[in-house]
Design an enzyme around this catalytic site. Structure first.
Site, PDB file in Angstrom:
ATOM      1  N   ARG A   1       0.001  -8.547  13.397  1.00 26.73           N
ATOM      2  CA  ARG A   1      -0.641  -7.491  12.602  1.00 26.73           C
ATOM      3  C   ARG A   1      -1.514  -8.103  11.497  1.00 26.73           C
ATOM      4  NH1 ARG A   1       4.475  -4.424  10.962  1.00 26.73           N
ATOM      5  NH2 ARG A   1       3.059  -3.194   9.691  1.00 26.73           N
TER       6      ARG A   1
ATOM      7  N   ARG B   1      11.977  -4.674   4.788  1.00 30.87           N
ATOM      8  CA  ARG B   1      11.806  -3.296   4.322  1.00 30.87           C
ATOM      9  C   ARG B   1      12.428  -2.261   5.267  1.00 30.87           C
ATOM     10  NH1 ARG B   1       5.208  -2.586   4.733  1.00 30.87           N
ATOM     11  NH2 ARG B   1       5.097  -2.437   6.989  1.00 30.87           N
TER      12      ARG B   1
ATOM     13  N   ARG C   1      11.243  -0.017  10.879  1.00 26.78           N
ATOM     14  CA  ARG C   1      10.186   0.113  11.869  1.00 26.78           C
ATOM     15  C   ARG C   1      10.290  -0.987  12.916  1.00 26.78           C
ATOM     16  NH1 ARG C   1       4.715   0.562   8.499  1.00 26.78           N
ATOM     17  NH2 ARG C   1       3.999  -0.532  10.349  1.00 26.78           N
TER      18      ARG C   1
ATOM     19  N   LYS D   1       0.833  -1.214   0.000  1.00 30.11           N
ATOM     20  CA  LYS D   1       0.000   0.000   0.000  1.00 30.11           C
ATOM     21  C   LYS D   1       0.869   1.266   0.000  1.00 30.11           C
ATOM     22  CE  LYS D   1      -2.091  -0.979   3.925  1.00 30.11           C
ATOM     23  NZ  LYS D   1      -1.443  -2.244   4.339  1.00 30.11           N
TER      24      LYS D   1
ATOM     25  N   ARG E   1      -9.592   0.732   8.980  1.00 26.72           N
ATOM     26  CA  ARG E   1      -9.166  -0.617   9.345  1.00 26.72           C
ATOM     27  C   ARG E   1     -10.243  -1.358  10.134  1.00 26.72           C
ATOM     28  NH1 ARG E   1      -3.272   0.586   9.216  1.00 26.72           N
ATOM     29  NH2 ARG E   1      -2.051  -1.275   9.612  1.00 26.72           N
TER      30      ARG E   1
HETATM   31  P1  AMP Z   1       0.835   0.750   9.307  1.00 25.49           P
HETATM   32  O1  AMP Z   1       1.960   1.705   9.132  1.00 25.49           O
HETATM   33  O2  AMP Z   1      -0.372   1.077   8.482  1.00 25.49           O
HETATM   34  O3  AMP Z   1       1.255  -0.696   9.162  1.00 25.49           O
HETATM   35  O4  AMP Z   1       0.354   0.914  10.831  1.00 25.49           O
HETATM   36  C1  AMP Z   1       1.230   0.671  11.915  1.00 25.49           C
HETATM   37  C2  AMP Z   1       0.422   0.519  13.198  1.00 25.49           C
HETATM   38  O5  AMP Z   1      -0.283   1.728  13.477  1.00 25.49           O
HETATM   39  C3  AMP Z   1      -0.660  -0.565  13.172  1.00 25.49           C
HETATM   40  O6  AMP Z   1      -0.154  -1.857  13.465  1.00 25.49           O
HETATM   41  C4  AMP Z   1      -1.624  -0.057  14.235  1.00 25.49           C
HETATM   42  O7  AMP Z   1      -1.118  -0.298  15.534  1.00 25.49           O
HETATM   43  C5  AMP Z   1      -1.576   1.442  14.007  1.00 25.49           C
HETATM   44  N1  AMP Z   1      -2.574   1.896  13.011  1.00 25.49           N
HETATM   45  C6  AMP Z   1      -2.334   2.446  11.793  1.00 25.49           C
HETATM   46  N2  AMP Z   1      -3.468   2.759  11.162  1.00 25.49           N
HETATM   47  C7  AMP Z   1      -4.474   2.393  11.995  1.00 25.49           C
HETATM   48  C8  AMP Z   1      -5.894   2.429  11.909  1.00 25.49           C
HETATM   49  N3  AMP Z   1      -6.520   2.913  10.808  1.00 25.49           N
HETATM   50  N4  AMP Z   1      -6.603   1.968  12.965  1.00 25.49           N
HETATM   51  C9  AMP Z   1      -6.001   1.490  14.066  1.00 25.49           C
HETATM   52  N5  AMP Z   1      -4.674   1.403  14.217  1.00 25.49           N
HETATM   53  C10 AMP Z   1      -3.901   1.846  13.191  1.00 25.49           C
END
Ligand code: AMP
Length: 216
Positions: free
Chosen positions: A172, A127, A161, A13, A88
């Site tokens: 996740r 990554r 990260r 994404k 989400r």
């Molecule tokens: P990402 O960078 O999208 O993989 O998000 C990293 C982390 O941020 C996730 O594992 C969640 O803990 C939190 N997070 C990101 N976006 C959301 C969302 N829309 N709703 C809830 N938690 C989120």
């Protein structure tokens, strides 16, 4: 044009959103990036989110929805938005509809990047990104042209990260399956859902997404 990119961690994404920003002048709104920024700056939202994120769980809906609400008021979203990692949950999907409605904005496409879950841990744990400009790289799939130097800004600083460990990716992905995948029918019912094979090469995935966006 406003779109959502849906898919589990490692589906691509962020990579595709970065390219759509450059080539189409759209704005990537990544709740993950916003939350990491909030954590780094010790904001109230960041302090609430930090522990939850480090466990690979989802941050409460109100926190992420408020971040998106704020972001949609910025002028850099006028050229269209790519929602990356949001919504989400079903509550977030409903909240997004309301946020768009009040601004007279339309959701044009929801693109699900379909991937083989077996591959995700491998993709995610390889990554990293430029610490300066955020450009994304991968140990195997996308190395900088000059080793150790960011293609975009020339920085020599990179970061990984904390939640991209193989162990946390499993958690996740489980969160995605339990809470995010169930919103797919919500968008199917609205007639805005398209599927793209996320296992294809980066360029092919981009071409497939472009084809959806250019559809009349
Ligand atoms: P990402 O960078 O999208 O993989 O998000 C990293 C982390 O941020 C996730 O594992 C969640 O803990 C939190 N997070 C990101 N976006 C959301 C969302 N829309 N709703 C809830 N938690 C989120």
């Amino acid at each position: 044009m406003n779109i959502i990119l849906l898919g589990p961690p490692g589906a691509g994404k962020g990579t595709q959103a970065q390219r759509l920003e450059v080539e189409r002048g759209m704005k990537q709104l990544s709740t993950g990036d916003m939350l990491r920024h909030a954590v780094a700056n010790r904001t109230p939202a960041g302090r609430q989110a930090e522990d939850i994120m480090s466990q690979g769980k989802l941050v409460p809906d109100e926190i992420v929805t408020a971040l998106i609400d704020e972001a949609l008021d910025r002028p850099d979203t006028l050229g269209g938005v790519i929602f990356d990692g949001f919504p989400r949950t079903e509550a977030q999907a409903v909240a997004l509809d309301a946020l768009l409605d009040t601004r007279g904005m339309k959701l044009n496409h929801v693109i699900e990047l379909v991937v083989d879950e077996q591959e995700l841990a491998d993709r995610v744990s390889g990554r990293y990104s430029c610490a300066e400009c955020g450009a994304g790289y991968h140990d195997r799939n996308k190395q900088p042209k000059v080793a150790g130097v960011c293609d975009v800004c020339g920085s020599r600083e990179f970061s990984r990260r904390a939640d991209d460990s193989a162990e946390l990716v499993v958690k996740r992905v489980a969160e995605y399956r339990a809470k995010t995948a169930p919103i797919i029918p919500y968008y199917e019912n609205k007639g805005v859902l398209a599927h793209v094979d996320g296992m294809a090469g980066m360029d092919e995935v981009y071409t497939a997404i472009s084809r959806v966006l250019d559809r009349a």
